[in-house]
Design a protein around this motif. Sequence first.
Motif, mmCIF file in Angstrom:
data_model
loop_
_atom_site.group_PDB
_atom_site.id
_atom_site.type_symbol
_atom_site.label_atom_id
_atom_site.label_comp_id
_atom_site.label_asym_id
_atom_site.label_seq_id
_atom_site.Cartn_x
_atom_site.Cartn_y
_atom_site.Cartn_z
ATOM 1 N N LYS A 261 0.865 -1.184 -0.118
ATOM 2 C CA LYS A 261 -0.110 -0.036 -0.067
ATOM 3 C C LYS A 261 0.859 1.330 -0.117
ATOM 4 N N THR A 262 1.864 1.247 0.551
ATOM 5 C CA THR A 262 3.000 2.344 0.740
ATOM 6 C C THR A 262 3.360 2.615 -0.649
ATOM 7 N N VAL A 263 3.902 1.639 -1.657
ATOM 8 C CA VAL A 263 4.185 1.629 -2.709
ATOM 9 C C VAL A 263 2.996 2.256 -3.663
ATOM 10 N N ALA A 264 1.970 1.594 -3.598
ATOM 11 C CA ALA A 264 0.876 2.123 -4.278
ATOM 12 C C ALA A 264 0.610 3.616 -3.952
ATOM 13 N N ASP A 265 0.524 3.838 -2.716
ATOM 14 C CA ASP A 265 0.290 5.527 -2.673
ATOM 15 C C ASP A 265 1.327 6.187 -3.280
ATOM 16 N N ILE A 266 2.496 5.963 -3.008
ATOM 17 C CA ILE A 266 3.464 6.645 -3.664
ATOM 18 C C ILE A 266 3.620 6.780 -5.331
ATOM 19 N N GLN A 267 3.339 5.634 -5.684
ATOM 20 C CA GLN A 267 3.242 5.316 -7.336
ATOM 21 C C GLN A 267 1.797 5.801 -7.767
ATOM 22 N N GLY A 268 0.767 5.858 -7.216
ATOM 23 C CA GLY A 268 -0.501 6.429 -7.599
ATOM 24 C C GLY A 268 -1.396 5.329 -8.161
ATOM 25 N N ASN A 269 -2.605 5.552 -8.299
ATOM 26 C CA ASN A 269 -3.533 4.362 -8.704
ATOM 27 C C ASN A 269 -4.016 4.970 -10.055
ATOM 28 N N ASP A 270 -5.284 4.285 -10.582
ATOM 29 C CA ASP A 270 -5.901 4.586 -11.759
ATOM 30 C C ASP A 270 -6.018 6.152 -11.855
ATOM 31 N N SER A 271 -6.267 6.773 -10.813
ATOM 32 C CA SER A 271 -6.386 8.425 -10.925
ATOM 33 C C SER A 271 -5.230 9.282 -10.854
ATOM 34 N N VAL A 272 -3.971 8.622 -11.526
ATOM 35 C CA VAL A 272 -2.708 9.144 -11.417
ATOM 36 C C VAL A 272 -2.739 10.578 -12.042
ATOM 37 N N TRP A 273 -3.455 10.606 -13.046
ATOM 38 C CA TRP A 273 -3.380 11.860 -13.753
ATOM 39 C C TRP A 273 -4.413 12.934 -13.104
ATOM 40 N N GLU A 274 -5.133 12.586 -12.105
ATOM 41 C CA GLU A 274 -5.972 13.764 -11.254
ATOM 42 C C GLU A 274 -4.917 14.364 -10.454
ATOM 43 N N LEU A 275 -5.012 15.788 -10.471
ATOM 44 C CA LEU A 275 -4.179 16.564 -9.586
ATOM 45 C C LEU A 275 -4.805 16.452 -8.090
ATOM 46 N N ALA A 276 -3.861 16.157 -7.260
ATOM 47 C CA ALA A 276 -4.303 16.369 -5.861
ATOM 48 C C ALA A 276 -4.515 17.674 -5.263
ATOM 49 N N SER A 277 -5.088 17.750 -4.124
ATOM 50 C CA SER A 277 -5.578 19.191 -3.719
ATOM 51 C C SER A 277 -4.292 20.225 -3.728
ATOM 52 N N ALA A 278 -3.171 19.504 -3.134
ATOM 53 C CA ALA A 278 -2.189 20.334 -3.035
ATOM 54 C C ALA A 278 -1.562 20.975 -4.229
ATOM 55 N N GLU A 279 -1.649 19.802 -5.315
ATOM 56 C CA GLU A 279 -1.227 20.236 -6.621
ATOM 57 C C GLU A 279 -2.003 21.528 -7.220
ATOM 58 N N THR A 280 -3.424 21.376 -7.215
ATOM 59 C CA THR A 280 -4.351 22.252 -7.593
ATOM 60 C C THR A 280 -4.114 23.522 -6.867
ATOM 61 N N GLU A 281 -4.022 23.809 -5.772
ATOM 62 C CA GLU A 281 -3.547 24.827 -5.103
ATOM 63 C C GLU A 281 -2.080 25.757 -5.728
ATOM 64 N N TYR A 282 -1.116 24.471 -5.939
ATOM 65 C CA TYR A 282 0.092 25.090 -6.288
ATOM 66 C C TYR A 282 -0.167 25.715 -7.782
ATOM 67 N N ARG A 283 -0.969 25.132 -8.602
ATOM 68 C CA ARG A 283 -1.189 25.673 -9.884
ATOM 69 C C ARG A 283 -1.890 27.014 -9.881
ATOM 70 N N LYS A 284 -2.861 27.536 -8.820
ATOM 71 C CA LYS A 284 -3.312 28.518 -8.666
ATOM 72 C C LYS A 284 -2.318 29.714 -8.688
ATOM 73 N N ARG A 285 -1.137 29.558 -8.324
ATOM 74 C CA ARG A 285 -0.001 30.595 -8.259
ATOM 75 C C ARG A 285 0.484 30.908 -9.513
ATOM 76 N N GLU A 286 -0.160 30.250 -10.877
ATOM 77 C CA GLU A 286 0.298 30.736 -11.940
ATOM 78 C C GLU A 286 -0.164 32.157 -12.494
ATOM 79 N N LYS A 287 0.478 32.930 -13.325
ATOM 80 C CA LYS A 287 -0.080 33.893 -13.773
ATOM 81 C C LYS A 287 -1.521 33.861 -14.576
ATOM 82 N N LYS A 288 -2.315 34.932 -14.522
ATOM 83 C CA LYS A 288 -3.730 34.658 -15.114
ATOM 84 C C LYS A 288 -3.734 35.844 -16.192
ATOM 85 N N VAL A 289 -4.848 35.276 -16.916
ATOM 86 C CA VAL A 289 -5.201 36.516 -18.126
ATOM 87 C C VAL A 289 -5.976 37.550 -17.537
#
Length: 344
Positions: A261-289
């Motif tokens: 399970k530790t490896v699975a959590d690190i590796q990611g599952n079938d939703s591996v392409w979905e952004l985690a909440s922390a990743e989404t927050e990080y992405r919000k830092r980018e410049k906006k139009v």
Amino acid sequence: MTVKETNGVRKLCVDEIYIYAETAFSHEGDIAYLYQLAERAKKAGSNAIKFQLMLNPEESYVPEVIAQSECFNWYFEKEQWIKLLKYIKFEKKLDVVLLPVDMCAMEFCMTHQELYDMIEVHSINFNHYMMLRQMDKLDKVIILGIGGRTLADIEYALQKLPRAYSEKRILLMHGFQSFPTKKENAKLGRIAKYRALFGLEVGYADHTSYKEDDIPLFQFAYLNGSRFFEKHIVLEEGKERTDYQAAKEAGHLLEIKRALKTVADIQGNDSVWELASAETEYRKREKKVVAIKDIVPNEILTEKNLGYKVTNQMSAYEQKDLEKLLGKCSVGITEKDSTDILPR
């Protein structure tokens, strides 16, 4: 990964780690030992338990071979097996894997399909024409232990299991069959190659010495694509008895599951392409139009009045949407540095 039933057919489904306990002949003719193993496997979180089913040794072994080992006296009557399997499957709620040694045992499997979930081709029967034909009549997941097998061996077996193969109900189990296995002989890289070559799920059957750390092998097998795992268990680890060399106490199954399970959590599952909440927050830092100058109604949107800036404002547009706005006409007033852009 688990095994699910759809319209009466058992199929492999990738959704979780599936581990089962192998008992082999560690019971040494004591059926109470198997009941105890099942109890402990259940407590340790095993998904299933596997039994080698021998009902007629004389059918599979010549007399001089039988005379060489006491294990040929360690078999149970059909009624004993029925009682044991009913207890495990219906009371303990464990899946059952059966490994018929002889055709009499195979006939038992044909007659009592309600008592088990998966059936395995025994290593001594890997290219057994009659047994493979019988197995292909079953609506069960069929396990092929491919350790020590050539590609020609595997291809022949699959040819004799056409229905199961076409329905992807065959699980190939990779694992070096010498007891105990040296880590350098595990060759876990073959798992990914078998998956690609045959288009089937490939599990890992571990035969590492009970004295050795087997956790890394399970983890590497997972990384190579395995989701089914087999481990030998005994009641008392290290105590000399039949098939004890690679067997651990049942509680070790829980350790294996945690490590996987530790490896699975690190590796990611079938939703591996979905952004985690922390990743989404990080992405919000980018410049906006934003408007880089005040925009009036009916003004054409161009690179001279639109650009990118870091802002805390919400925006209906992502950076890549700028191109969609260019050339359109503004329908309202947009102040400088605002993201509130309204194109017609």
